[in-house]
Write a protein that holds these residues in place. Structure first.
Motif, PDB file in Angstrom:
ATOM      1  N   THR A  86     -36.751  17.636   4.067  1.00 20.51           N
ATOM      2  CA  THR A  86     -38.013  17.637   3.343  1.00 20.51           C
ATOM      3  C   THR A  86     -37.811  17.232   1.894  1.00 20.51           C
ATOM      4  OG1 THR A  86     -38.863  19.373   4.782  1.00 20.51           O
ATOM      5  CG2 THR A  86     -40.006  19.058   2.706  1.00 20.51           C
TER       6      THR A  86
ATOM      7  N   SER B 126     -39.416  14.227   5.836  1.00 22.94           N
ATOM      8  CA  SER B 126     -40.782  14.726   5.796  1.00 22.94           C
ATOM      9  C   SER B 126     -41.127  14.816   4.309  1.00 22.94           C
ATOM     10  CB  SER B 126     -40.834  16.105   6.446  1.00 22.94           C
ATOM     11  OG  SER B 126     -42.095  16.689   6.261  1.00 22.94           O
TER      12      SER B 126
ATOM     13  N   VAL C 183     -42.576  25.815   3.228  1.00 20.74           N
ATOM     14  CA  VAL C 183     -41.320  25.071   3.376  1.00 20.74           C
ATOM     15  C   VAL C 183     -40.138  26.023   3.215  1.00 20.74           C
ATOM     16  CG1 VAL C 183     -39.898  23.221   2.399  1.00 20.74           C
ATOM     17  CG2 VAL C 183     -42.384  22.960   2.521  1.00 20.74           C
TER      18      VAL C 183
ATOM     19  N   LEU D 151     -35.764  22.767   1.297  1.00 24.55           N
ATOM     20  CA  LEU D 151     -36.150  21.581   0.535  1.00 24.55           C
ATOM     21  C   LEU D 151     -34.876  20.875   0.103  1.00 24.55           C
ATOM     22  CD1 LEU D 151     -38.589  20.071  -0.835  1.00 24.55           C
ATOM     23  CD2 LEU D 151     -38.003  21.379  -2.888  1.00 24.55           C
TER      24      LEU D 151
END
Length: 129
Positions: free
Chosen positions: A6, A32, A49, A52
């Motif tokens: 992400t 993503s 999330v 990260l």
């Protein structure tokens, strides 16, 4: 929740977010991507999330500035690579970014700058100042 890597892109300028997204999609299509127009929106979106990997954060935005946001993101995701994207290249700002372990990418944003920042080697030397 997904297992995809992400990346967070925060900039109050939609065109800047679109450019960064385009460069990331080309270099790392497996990512993503979460986009936000300011720090408050970014913090709300990050609530969902768990991991990260990367974040690019504009410095001059409404509300909290990019350094403050980066510090809050760093507190929650200590292993994330975070870059401050800004046209403000003053030494004092660069120093604040370095003290917070934040990479510094001077605007204008280019494909080469973003590609170098998101290269697959997480422990490689950060983006050159």
């Amino acid at each position: 929740m997904t297992d995809q890597p992400t990346m967070l892109i925060v900039d109050d300028a939609k065109l800047a977010r679109m450019m960064v997204r385009s460069f990331v999609n080309k270099a790392r299509p497996e990512f993503s991507i979460i986009e936000a127009g300011d720090g408050d929106e970014a913090l709300r979106l990050l609530e969902k999330v768990t991991v990260l990997e990367f974040a690019t954060i504009d410095y001059n935005m409404p509300g909290i500035n990019g350094i403050e946001l980066a510090q809050r993101v760093r507190a929650r995701y200590p292993d994330a690579r975070i870059a401050l994207l800004t046209a403000n290249v003053q030494a004092a700002l660069r120093q604040r970014a370095a003290e917070s372990k934040i990479d510094f990418i001077a605007k204008p944003v280019t494909e080469a700058k973003i590609t170098t920042f998101i290269r697959p080697h997480p422990h490689a030397h950060p983006y050159p100042h």
